[in-house]
Scaffold this active site. Sequence first.
Site, PDB file in Angstrom:
ATOM      1  N   SER A  69       0.800  -1.234   0.000  1.00 35.38           N
ATOM      2  CA  SER A  69       0.000   0.000   0.000  1.00 35.38           C
ATOM      3  C   SER A  69       0.827   1.276   0.000  1.00 35.38           C
ATOM      4  O   SER A  69       0.257   2.370  -0.052  1.00 35.38           O
ATOM      5  CB  SER A  69      -0.968   0.010   1.188  1.00 35.38           C
ATOM      6  OG  SER A  69      -2.063  -0.831   0.919  1.00 35.38           O
ATOM      7  N   LYS A  72      -0.083   3.675  -2.757  1.00 40.34           N
ATOM      8  CA  LYS A  72      -1.095   4.732  -2.690  1.00 40.34           C
ATOM      9  C   LYS A  72      -0.492   6.117  -2.497  1.00 40.34           C
ATOM     10  O   LYS A  72      -1.170   7.126  -2.697  1.00 40.34           O
ATOM     11  CB  LYS A  72      -2.091   4.419  -1.571  1.00 40.34           C
ATOM     12  CG  LYS A  72      -2.905   3.144  -1.806  1.00 40.34           C
ATOM     13  CD  LYS A  72      -3.953   2.948  -0.720  1.00 40.34           C
ATOM     14  CE  LYS A  72      -4.774   1.692  -0.955  1.00 40.34           C
ATOM     15  NZ  LYS A  72      -4.109   0.479  -0.468  1.00 40.34           N
ATOM     16  N   SER A 129      -6.358   3.456   4.098  1.00 39.58           N
ATOM     17  CA  SER A 129      -5.726   2.739   2.987  1.00 39.58           C
ATOM     18  C   SER A 129      -6.761   1.942   2.208  1.00 39.58           C
ATOM     19  O   SER A 129      -6.564   0.770   1.867  1.00 39.58           O
ATOM     20  CB  SER A 129      -4.612   1.812   3.498  1.00 39.58           C
ATOM     21  OG  SER A 129      -3.751   1.449   2.442  1.00 39.58           O
ATOM     22  N   LYS A 231       2.911   6.727   5.439  1.00 44.03           N
ATOM     23  CA  LYS A 231       2.102   5.622   4.908  1.00 44.03           C
ATOM     24  C   LYS A 231       2.689   4.267   5.279  1.00 44.03           C
ATOM     25  O   LYS A 231       3.898   4.074   5.273  1.00 44.03           O
ATOM     26  CB  LYS A 231       2.010   5.732   3.380  1.00 44.03           C
ATOM     27  CG  LYS A 231       0.998   4.794   2.734  1.00 44.03           C
ATOM     28  CD  LYS A 231      -0.421   5.288   2.939  1.00 44.03           C
ATOM     29  CE  LYS A 231      -1.450   4.280   2.447  1.00 44.03           C
ATOM     30  NZ  LYS A 231      -1.545   3.075   3.332  1.00 44.03           N
TER      31      LYS A 231
END
Length: 293
Positions: A69, A72, A129, A231
């Site tokens: 992720s 992203k 997320s 993140k």
Amino acid sequence: MSKPRLFPLIQKFVAAFALLALVAGCATTPTETMLAVPAPAQKYAAMVIDGSGKTLFEANSTAPRYPASLTKMMTLYLLFEALDQGRISKATLIPVSANAARQPPTKLRFRRGETIDVDSAIRAITVKSANDVAVAIAEYLGGSEQAFAAMMTAKARQIGMRSTVFRNASGLPDAGQQTTARDMAVLGTALRARFPQHFHYFSESDFMFRGRLVRGHNDMLGRVRGVNGIKTGYIRASGFNIVTSYDADGRRLILVVMGADSARQRNDHVEALIQRNLSPASNTTTRLLYAEQ
């Protein structure tokens, strides 16, 4: 009488010189320290850079890894660009297609035909997320997720990410989607420098959506003073990944850790790297002790 007295003086001089040489040698010989790594060598990668872009620490930083992720971050980079260029506003409604709605968790569980405003979509990505929202953004900005992934890869090259290829907008498993710790450090730095007006989203740990509180899972927020984003990511193939921004007391860092065996161990490792690089010992080398050793 003078020669017998001179010989002991020469011996003392030689001994003193040898002692000074030994001390000087110790001062210039690097001290080795151990750093426990919460991952096997084939998954682990890490990098720490400061605000000037100087590399403070790296391990396997150019080895190919799955971003999970962390992907992203680039999805949001392109969304922030669209905002700044006036192509969308924070009130713009993004439609959720059947394809977006069927993405596996983590997600917000939209139905086909529903919409989400851009401001909420950003929070859904940074906090939750959400895979369904990432795909909806991709389809809205790129026409299709495949076309958007090509845009992501092109932008990666433009900002200096030399080894990254994106195949989707979410980071869900795809053997062709790969990056490096170095490239993730470049992306984290670019997000902080290019979009300071939007970077606050990465420091949010929860948000309200449709009357309910949506909580995040970046436990570095609030754990270490100075950490302000950004993140996390996980798929089985990647292990537990994170890109972390630190900004306090005139020091700015971007840290990347990839491949950890658990979120807790990953976070402990990030905290250890922060402390080591805020007060680095001079003339010190680091030996990594991997999880399987």
